[in-house]
Design an enzyme around this catalytic site. Structure first.
Site, PDB file in Angstrom:
ATOM      1  CB  SER A 180      -0.932  -0.057   1.213  1.00 32.27           C
ATOM      2  OG  SER A 180      -2.024   0.805   1.045  1.00 32.27           O
ATOM      3  CG  ASP A 203      -6.037  -3.438  -4.188  1.00 38.28           C
ATOM      4  OD1 ASP A 203      -6.926  -2.722  -3.690  1.00 38.28           O
ATOM      5  OD2 ASP A 203      -4.810  -3.262  -3.979  1.00 38.28           O
ATOM      6  CG  HIS A 245      -4.877  -3.181  -0.407  1.00 36.21           C
ATOM      7  ND1 HIS A 245      -4.389  -2.505  -1.505  1.00 36.21           N
ATOM      8  CD2 HIS A 245      -4.490  -2.446   0.664  1.00 36.21           C
ATOM      9  CE1 HIS A 245      -3.747  -1.422  -1.097  1.00 36.21           C
ATOM     10  NE2 HIS A 245      -3.786  -1.365   0.201  1.00 36.21           N
TER      11      HIS A 245
END
Lengths: 490, 490
Positions: free
Chosen positions: B179, B424, B449
């Site tokens: 991320s 994602d 994710h």
């Protein structure tokens, strides 16, 4: 060892620039200089427009939102928007108009490359002062004087030009600089490779930091230059320190050189002499030039004519040193008195370069009097740091530049030409061997400090001509690679 | 359009982290989670030592000389000083112990790579607070919260480890993150390639900035996930907004969902719902997991079981939405009441991530209700900027990240793996095609994710197993290249 001495030793790095930065006599001298080179006409050279761009004072924080006006120069005389290129001079420690006038190489190649020339002034120099007259006031105001901020200025300026100059957007940019400006050009390619397709880093001592290069190398090269300059020349200089010490101990006065000097003055005199020899090595150009001072061709050889016998009496030896000095300080015959607080044209502006050498740009130097022609001095970081704190209220972080820019581990980068003159003491901290196919070293055996960036002359040695043609070839390759990839894109 | 909504929309990016950062219940929940995965034993995972390193608060200036203690974790269980490697987690917006426990991949590959594991906490999160309790006080204290400062922390920490940990000096380092941490890992390799031989950037939306990716892509992917989740699922959600609007206009009260809400509350309700759908798409994992919330396997499919008929009455449709929500908010069956001010475990800590999204990390989002299942909203930078100024006293610089890190022009870099899960929504702003031989994309069709960073389980889909083996192969290659070059050196 004296902290001052080491401060002075740093001057060479800035001398070409900082000293003239705020000197009103600059332009006159610069144009005088230009007349020496018939191929480089001042009227052409000065054919630029002056612009200003609002830069954030702090690129790396959001609290201070103030801006200042960064000056930059543009010449589009030879620019072609089809297949052209933008040559971007990464300004270093001084007035950008001076660099523009002293970087004849860019003007010389502009037509061949159909290039737009841009000269960007470094913040805190020339007219690009973040806080106007207060810029140098204290360490709070000087806080934004770093190489990172300067590179960010260049990056923002390039994006601005691409947005606003019609035709610029689809063009490759090449960074060019000499000395500290050459270091910036190399660092700029390393940190912003998306903005410049390559960099010409002339006489850029990117390895003069931390322990990347032995601290004695610099003065060893200076010494070698004087060895080549004439028989017994370096030995004469080596012996002169003792002569000066003995004369000062006896209280004897030597006309024009030593009179009424206390021990501190004597140290300053010796520092001034050391720096003079360094400067002579740096500007040991093959033709008459006026870079730091108006000088004849091969000035070291000229100086060495007076220094052929190290074994004469102290007084006579020092008299000879004085004669030799006159080559540097009084070549024009106009100087009546030598001011040992300066070694180049004026010395204003060196002040703020001193801040940079007390924060990021920490260049360790030392001498041992065996491998070089100077009195032995070790590199004493603690003492250096204390001096910096006294003068600027800041302490150096000598390892930061290596942490940030990679020291010797730069092989993952590409498209940088490192050019060095073998005669230039700064070549000791430079890249003088190819690191990869695209990180290339261009060595100029007869070259002094970024000789290749100077305008071409009819008396350029073949090694210099070859160097420039290699540089040009690489730049053309980067440009054609860019257009090859660019046009391939959807 | 509501500024708040866009603030909320940003939460997903940070939700896995920031919300749990300062939540005392974190460790309990995290260990509960770990028990779901038999191959990832908490006692092994937690087998790290905690250290602190003095970092300069300001790496880019010399005026502020203060330091703070950066926390980092080390595990050397599988480390071999011969032929080993250092895996360096570039901490993102939260408590580093939480990342350590949720990045099972690093623990899983440690033995295969003979790796030293290092988890470095991002400044202003967890315990690494530059000004202690005053760190979030105002924009002056928040001034040093930037990605550049965080990367500089990582750089200084790596140099510190190399200097002080016996055996570390001659080892390659690989940056790993997911991320925003994945973005940092990629940027770290780009800016400090001399310190890390490569980076694994998992679910790193490095192109979610400026106009690099159309602003509607993110929500379009969310919508596609719900289309795949069940027949008429996304249509039901698309129709629900009108139903909520109509019900709120008529003043009708729907039990458990809409009661006594004014128009501002209704907007917040819809924002909360939108964010919930986004979060579900992000954590649409193939097995039961507890990343943002404890959830069943394939939670989107689970949710869509309740959303098969868009054409029922407004009241019934909204009732079905409520049932669907319970999958996310009340899977454990313990929740009595839904708090629409939060969408993940607690939401402390999101505060300071909000500052980052108001300065550097500007992620434009928009919807149009045609390509996606949301009410139409345009991206309004001016409004966004005003909201930021109101909340933080700072304004965003949306183009800075592109200027600094290169946007789409990153082909001159090397050795970065960009992994993305097709499910994602962040994959829309990620690198999903190879850019060169060494800038490679690893796409995981069944992945949400940064699924690949999670610990391996027996129910991992083959596409995930393949992705991890490709990642491992690249990392091994970087390590062997490093030793090949390293041992060649004199």
């Amino acid at each position: 060892m004296g902290g001052l001495a080491f401060r002075l030793l740093l001057l060479p790095f800035l001398a070409p620039v900082a000293t003239t930065a705020v000197n009103p006599a600059l332009r006159a001298l610069a144009s005088l200089n230009l007349q020496i080179f018939p191929t480089f006409q001042p009227e052409e050279a000065n054919n630029y427009s002056i612009y200003y761009f609002d830069q954030k004072i702090d690129h790396f924080g959001f609290y201070n939102t103030k801006t200042f006006k960064q000056r930059y120069l543009i010449s589009d005389k030879y620019w072609k928007t089809y297949d052209g290129v933008i040559l971007f001079y990464t300004g270093n420690e001084g007035d950008i108009t001076w660099f523009s006038n002293h970087t004849g190489f860019m003007w010389d190649v502009a037509e061949k490359l159909k290039a737009l020339l841009v000269f960007a002034e470094h913040r805190y120099y020339g007219e690009s002062l973040p806080f106007g007259d207060d810029s140098f006031k204290d360490s709070k105001h000087l806080n934004f004087l770093t190489s990172e901020q300067a590179l960010a200025d260049f990056a923002e300026l390039i994006r601005h030009l691409k947005r606003t100059v019609p035709g610029a957007d689809g063009q490759p940019v090449i960074a060019i600089g000499g000395s500290y400006g050459g270091v910036l050009a190399a660092w700029f390619r390393m940190k912003y490779p998306h903005l410049v397709v390559g960099a010409l880093a002339a006489s850029a001592p990117i390895w003069q930091f931390e322990e990347l290069t032995p601290c004695g190398v610099f003065m060893k090269i200076v010494t070698e230059d004087f060895k080549k300059g004439g028989t017994k020349c370096s030995e004469s200089i080596l012996r002169s320190w003792g002569a000066i010490n003995r004369l000062s101990n006896t209280g004897k006065s030597i006309e024009n050189i030593i009179s009424n000097l206390n021990s501190e003055d004597i140290q300053r005199l010796k520092d001034w002499l050391s720096e003079t020899w360094v400067n002579l090595a740096m500007v040991n150009y093959p033709y008459p030039a006026n870079f730091l001072k108006p000088l004849p061709s091969w000035p070291v050889k000229e100086v060495c004519q007076y220094l052929t016998n190290p074994y004469m009496s102290d007084s006579l030896l020092v008299q000879n040193i004085y004669q030799a000095l006159n080559v540097y300080y009084n070549y024009s015959g106009q100087t009546r008195c030598n001011n040992i607080s300066e070694t180049t044209i004026g010395n204003l502006g060196s002040r703020v370069w001193g801040y940079q050498t007390c924060t990021e740009i920490i260049l360790p130097f030392c001498t041992n009097g065996v491998d070089d022609m100077f009195e032995a001095r070790s590199w004493d970081l603690d003492k250096y740091s204390d001096d910096c704190y006294k003068q600027w209220g800041v302490r150096p972080r000598p390892s930061w530049v290596t942490t940030l820019y990679g020291g010797k581990d730069i092989r993952s980068h590409s498209n940088i030409i490192f050019s060095n003159g073998d005669l230039d003491p700064w070549s000791g901290g430079g890249v003088t061997e190819d690191l990869s196919d695209t990180l290339v070293a261009v060595n100029i055996p007869d070259g002094a400090h970024h000789l290749d960036l100077r305008p071409s002359t009819e008396t350029d040695p073949p090694s210099l001509q070859l160097a420039r043609s290699v540089e040009l070839r690489h730049m053309k390759q980067w440009v054609s690679d860019f257009y090859g990839n660019y046009r391939k894109q959807p």
